[in-house]
Design an enzyme around this catalytic site. Structure first.
Site, mmCIF file in Angstrom:
data_model
loop_
_atom_site.group_PDB
_atom_site.id
_atom_site.type_symbol
_atom_site.label_atom_id
_atom_site.label_comp_id
_atom_site.label_asym_id
_atom_site.label_seq_id
_atom_site.Cartn_x
_atom_site.Cartn_y
_atom_site.Cartn_z
ATOM 1 N N ILE A 34 0.823 -1.207 0.000
ATOM 2 C CA ILE A 34 0.000 0.000 0.000
ATOM 3 C C ILE A 34 0.862 1.265 0.000
ATOM 4 O O ILE A 34 0.378 2.348 -0.368
ATOM 5 C CB ILE A 34 -0.948 -0.036 1.225
ATOM 6 C CG1 ILE A 34 -2.187 0.809 0.990
ATOM 7 C CG2 ILE A 34 -0.238 0.382 2.507
ATOM 8 C CD1 ILE A 34 -3.307 0.567 1.999
ATOM 9 N N HIS A 101 5.826 -12.062 5.556
ATOM 10 C CA HIS A 101 5.704 -11.554 4.190
ATOM 11 C C HIS A 101 7.089 -11.244 3.658
ATOM 12 O O HIS A 101 7.914 -10.660 4.354
ATOM 13 C CB HIS A 101 4.821 -10.295 4.137
ATOM 14 C CG HIS A 101 5.185 -9.259 5.156
ATOM 15 N ND1 HIS A 101 4.806 -9.370 6.478
ATOM 16 C CD2 HIS A 101 5.902 -8.116 5.069
ATOM 17 C CE1 HIS A 101 5.273 -8.331 7.153
ATOM 18 N NE2 HIS A 101 5.959 -7.559 6.329
HETATM 19 P P1 5GP Z 1 6.806 -4.783 7.485
HETATM 20 O O1 5GP Z 1 7.006 -3.387 8.039
HETATM 21 O O2 5GP Z 1 6.045 -5.652 8.485
HETATM 22 O O3 5GP Z 1 8.066 -5.455 6.999
HETATM 23 O O4 5GP Z 1 5.916 -4.642 6.204
HETATM 24 C C1 5GP Z 1 4.540 -4.423 6.255
HETATM 25 C C2 5GP Z 1 4.158 -3.805 4.945
HETATM 26 O O5 5GP Z 1 2.764 -3.880 4.812
HETATM 27 C C3 5GP Z 1 4.544 -2.334 4.813
HETATM 28 O O6 5GP Z 1 5.422 -2.155 3.725
HETATM 29 C C4 5GP Z 1 3.208 -1.634 4.621
HETATM 30 O O7 5GP Z 1 3.267 -0.564 3.694
HETATM 31 C C5 5GP Z 1 2.312 -2.744 4.138
HETATM 32 N N1 5GP Z 1 0.915 -2.584 4.481
HETATM 33 C C6 5GP Z 1 0.401 -2.170 5.680
HETATM 34 N N2 5GP Z 1 -0.936 -2.173 5.643
HETATM 35 C C7 5GP Z 1 -1.281 -2.587 4.387
HETATM 36 C C8 5GP Z 1 -2.550 -2.795 3.739
HETATM 37 O O8 5GP Z 1 -3.628 -2.621 4.301
HETATM 38 N N3 5GP Z 1 -2.520 -3.222 2.449
HETATM 39 C C9 5GP Z 1 -1.331 -3.453 1.786
HETATM 40 N N4 5GP Z 1 -1.414 -3.847 0.515
HETATM 41 N N5 5GP Z 1 -0.132 -3.268 2.368
HETATM 42 C C10 5GP Z 1 -0.102 -2.845 3.659
#
Ligand code: 5GP
Ligand code: ZN
Length: 115
Positions: A34, A101
């Site tokens: 997102i 992820h």
């Molecule tokens: P992390 O910080 O856990 O490695 O990555 C989480 C990712 O999820 C972030 O890059 C963030 O932008 C993405 N993200 C958070 N909420 C959403 C959402 O509702 N939809 C999508 N498609 N991505 C999201």
């Protein structure tokens, strides 16, 4: 593992939260981040809930292998031959969603070390 009712990415798997899905396989799902940090920024997740990549490797190595293969297919579909596959693991490393992820990042030059 069964879905976690409080998990954002379990909700995306269930279709309860919308996402721009780019690829689906039996055990994985790939959708656009997102808040993209590169021209290609796609998240690849297992359909099943596991909190991080180490837990997934323990519980289902075949799903982790499928996830890596899905990342490769996403990059190929995007027309990029170089990409990063990043698993932030733990809050201090930047993990904010605790459903494993892989970030597929590409389409621009990357620097090292990461921030
Ligand atoms: P992390 O910080 O856990 O490695 O990555 C989480 C990712 O999820 C972030 O890059 C963030 O932008 C993405 N993200 C958070 N909420 C959403 C959402 O509702 N939809 C999508 N498609 N991505 C999201
Ligand atoms: Zn989940």
């Amino acid at each position: 593992m069964s879905p976690d009712p409080d998990c954002l990415f379990c909700k995306i798997v269930a279709g309860a939260v919308p996402a721009t899905v780019v690829l689906e396989t039996r055990r994985t799902l790939a959708f656009r981040d997102i808040s993209p940090q590169a021209p290609t920024h796609v998240l690849v997740i297992p359909r099943d809930h596991h909190r991080d990549v180490a837990e997934l490797a323990d519980a289902s190595p075949e799903t982790l292998a499928e996830l890596v293969d899905t990342a490769r297919a996403v990059a190929a579909d995007e027309g990029i031959d170089a990409y990063r596959l990043v698993f932030n693991t733990g809050a201090q490393a930047g993990q904010s969603v605790f459903h494993v992820h892989g970030h597929v990042l590409g389409g621009r030059a990357m620097t090292w070390p990461p921030g």
